[in-house]
Design a protein around this motif. Structure first.
Motif, short mmCIF file in Angstrom:
data_model
loop_
_atom_site.label_atom_id
_atom_site.label_comp_id
_atom_site.label_asym_id
_atom_site.label_seq_id
_atom_site.Cartn_x
_atom_site.Cartn_y
_atom_site.Cartn_z
N PHE A 181 -4.14 -6.21 0.78
CA PHE A 181 -4.72 -5.29 1.74
C PHE A 181 -5.82 -5.93 2.58
O PHE A 181 -6.44 -5.27 3.42
CB PHE A 181 -5.31 -4.05 1.04
CG PHE A 181 -4.37 -3.39 0.06
CD1 PHE A 181 -2.99 -3.42 0.23
CD2 PHE A 181 -4.89 -2.73 -1.05
CE1 PHE A 181 -2.14 -2.82 -0.68
CE2 PHE A 181 -4.04 -2.13 -1.97
CZ PHE A 181 -2.67 -2.18 -1.79
N GLY A 182 -6.11 -7.21 2.32
CA GLY A 182 -7.16 -7.88 3.07
C GLY A 182 -8.56 -7.44 2.71
O GLY A 182 -9.51 -7.61 3.47
N GLY A 183 -8.68 -6.83 1.50
CA GLY A 183 -9.98 -6.31 1.08
C GLY A 183 -10.82 -7.36 0.38
O GLY A 183 -10.38 -8.46 0.10
N GLU A 235 -8.09 -7.49 -7.09
CA GLU A 235 -7.22 -8.63 -6.78
C GLU A 235 -6.07 -8.21 -5.88
O GLU A 235 -5.71 -8.93 -4.94
CB GLU A 235 -6.69 -9.26 -8.08
CG GLU A 235 -5.86 -10.51 -7.90
CD GLU A 235 -6.64 -11.69 -7.34
OE1 GLU A 235 -5.99 -12.67 -6.92
OE2 GLU A 235 -7.89 -11.64 -7.31
N VAL A 236 -5.46 -7.05 -6.17
CA VAL A 236 -4.39 -6.54 -5.32
C VAL A 236 -4.93 -6.24 -3.93
O VAL A 236 -4.30 -6.57 -2.91
CB VAL A 236 -3.76 -5.27 -5.95
CG1 VAL A 236 -2.77 -4.62 -4.99
CG2 VAL A 236 -3.06 -5.63 -7.27
N GLN A 237 -6.11 -5.65 -3.86
CA GLN A 237 -6.73 -5.35 -2.56
C GLN A 237 -6.98 -6.63 -1.77
O GLN A 237 -6.73 -6.68 -0.55
CB GLN A 237 -8.03 -4.58 -2.76
CG GLN A 237 -7.83 -3.16 -3.26
CD GLN A 237 -9.15 -2.42 -3.39
OE1 GLN A 237 -10.22 -2.97 -3.16
NE2 GLN A 237 -9.07 -1.14 -3.75
N LYS A 293 0.83 -1.21 0.00
CA LYS A 293 0.00 0.00 0.00
C LYS A 293 0.86 1.26 0.00
O LYS A 293 0.63 2.20 -0.77
CB LYS A 293 -0.95 0.00 1.20
CG LYS A 293 -1.94 1.16 1.20
CD LYS A 293 -2.98 1.04 2.30
CE LYS A 293 -3.99 -0.03 1.99
NZ LYS A 293 -5.11 -0.03 2.96
N GLN A 294 1.88 1.28 0.86
CA GLN A 294 2.78 2.43 0.93
C GLN A 294 3.55 2.60 -0.37
O GLN A 294 3.73 3.71 -0.88
CB GLN A 294 3.78 2.25 2.09
CG GLN A 294 3.15 2.33 3.46
CD GLN A 294 3.20 3.74 4.04
OE1 GLN A 294 3.23 4.71 3.30
NE2 GLN A 294 3.20 3.83 5.35
N ALA A 295 4.03 1.48 -0.92
CA ALA A 295 4.83 1.55 -2.14
C ALA A 295 4.01 2.06 -3.32
O ALA A 295 4.44 2.94 -4.07
CB ALA A 295 5.42 0.17 -2.45
N LEU A 296 2.82 1.51 -3.50
CA LEU A 296 1.98 1.91 -4.63
C LEU A 296 1.50 3.35 -4.49
O LEU A 296 1.26 4.03 -5.49
CB LEU A 296 0.79 0.97 -4.77
CG LEU A 296 1.13 -0.45 -5.22
CD1 LEU A 296 -0.10 -1.35 -5.11
CD2 LEU A 296 1.67 -0.46 -6.65
N ALA A 297 1.37 3.82 -3.24
CA ALA A 297 0.91 5.20 -3.02
C ALA A 297 1.89 6.23 -3.54
O ALA A 297 1.49 7.33 -3.92
CB ALA A 297 0.66 5.43 -1.53
N LYS A 303 -1.80 4.10 -8.85
CA LYS A 303 -3.22 4.29 -8.53
C LYS A 303 -4.08 3.15 -9.04
O LYS A 303 -5.01 2.69 -8.36
CB LYS A 303 -3.72 5.62 -9.10
CG LYS A 303 -3.16 6.85 -8.39
CD LYS A 303 -3.71 8.13 -9.00
CE LYS A 303 -3.17 9.35 -8.28
NZ LYS A 303 -3.67 10.63 -8.86
N GLU A 304 -3.78 2.67 -10.25
CA GLU A 304 -4.56 1.57 -10.83
C GLU A 304 -4.41 0.30 -9.99
O GLU A 304 -5.41 -0.41 -9.73
CB GLU A 304 -4.10 1.30 -12.26
CG GLU A 304 -4.55 2.35 -13.26
CD GLU A 304 -3.89 2.20 -14.62
OE1 GLU A 304 -4.34 2.88 -15.57
OE2 GLU A 304 -2.91 1.44 -14.75
N LEU A 305 -3.19 0.02 -9.56
CA LEU A 305 -2.98 -1.19 -8.77
C LEU A 305 -3.55 -1.07 -7.37
O LEU A 305 -4.05 -2.05 -6.81
CB LEU A 305 -1.48 -1.52 -8.72
CG LEU A 305 -0.88 -1.97 -10.06
CD1 LEU A 305 0.63 -2.15 -9.94
CD2 LEU A 305 -1.51 -3.27 -10.55
N LEU A 306 -3.52 0.13 -6.80
CA LEU A 306 -4.15 0.34 -5.50
C LEU A 306 -5.65 0.04 -5.55
O LEU A 306 -6.23 -0.46 -4.59
CB LEU A 306 -3.94 1.78 -5.02
CG LEU A 306 -2.64 2.11 -4.28
CD1 LEU A 306 -2.53 3.61 -4.06
CD2 LEU A 306 -2.56 1.37 -2.95
#
Length: 236
Positions: A234-236, A228-230, A197-201, A221-224
């Motif tokens: 990110f546990g989403g 699937e990434v979430q 999350k920090q890296a993609l931000a 932004k797209e990957l955040l």
């Protein structure tokens, strides 16, 4: 033309294939991040770019030049510096002696003195503790020293391998601020991070690796925002 272009890279440790046919590129001035779980091949890719490992197959081009067969000091001379996973500072040497090692290929002493000043302006704690053994620094301060040592070589491209590993939340925030500031001042950065999350931000673009392959790519932004990434990171 990309500053760094990796094409169809494959790297093995004996019978274990760590990286399989990976391709990505970095344009001058970008922050590009590679994210993925342990064992995804991220650190292997960095070590191969740095000249510490030799690939089975593939090409690595930096500023239009093939660097696959260059040794690590030649890669540093070309303008690429690595901050290794786990920092790898020399604990029994002073802070300044660690920094001096980063400048071992520099022959212009006036430029080296100027770089010391720049490092100490960027990291005042290192100036304050320059005569202390590196072992006396906190984990976050040791990471600053590792980054400072890499910057002593005046790199155009900085490879950061898990810079937030083992740090407190306060120091993680500070390290990511430092990365962004370095980029804003002109350093191109390849960032290897489990803290997705920090890296993609802060990244312009990112590549998601799994079992040695690139699975997804897009802007930070797209990957955040990618479901699937979430779900995975990110546990989403």
């Amino acid at each position: 033309m990309a500053m760094l272009e990796v094409q169809n890279l494959s790297v093995s440790y004996g019978v274990i294939q760590a990286v399989k046919d990976v391709s990505f590129d970095i344009n001058e001035g970008e922050i590009v991040t590679l994210i993925g779980a342990n064992g995804a091949g991220k650190s292997t890719i960095v070590k191969t770019i740095s000249g510490l490992l030799k690939p089975q197959n593939g090409q690595i081009t930096y500023q239009g030049q093939d660097i696959v067969h260059r040794k690590a000091p030649q890669v540093v001379q070309a303008g690429i510096s690595q901050v290794a996973e786990g920092r790898h500072i020399f604990a029994e040497m002073t802070v300044k002696e660690n920094l001096q090692l980063g400048a071992f290929l520099q022959k212009d002493h006036d430029q080296t003195d100027k770089t010391y000043k720049e490092i100490f302006e960027r990291f005042p704690i290192l100036q304050k503790r320059q005569n202390q053994d590196a072992a006396t620094l906190s984990g976050g301060e040791q990471q600053m020293l590792a980054i400072g040592r890499a910057l002593m070589a005046k790199p155009k491209l900085l490879l950061l391998d898990e810079p937030s590993m083992g740090l407190s939340p306060l120091f993680i925030k500070e390290i990511f601020t430092i990365i962004k500031e370095l980029n804003e001042r002109g350093t191109t950065i390849l960032l290897i991070e489990q803290n997705a999350k920090q890296a993609l931000a802060i990244a312009d673009r990112g590549y998601v690796l799994a079992t040695g392959n690139v699975q997804l790519t897009g802007t930070g932004k797209e990957l955040l925002a990618n479901p699937e990434v979430q779900r995975v990171y990110f546990g989403g």
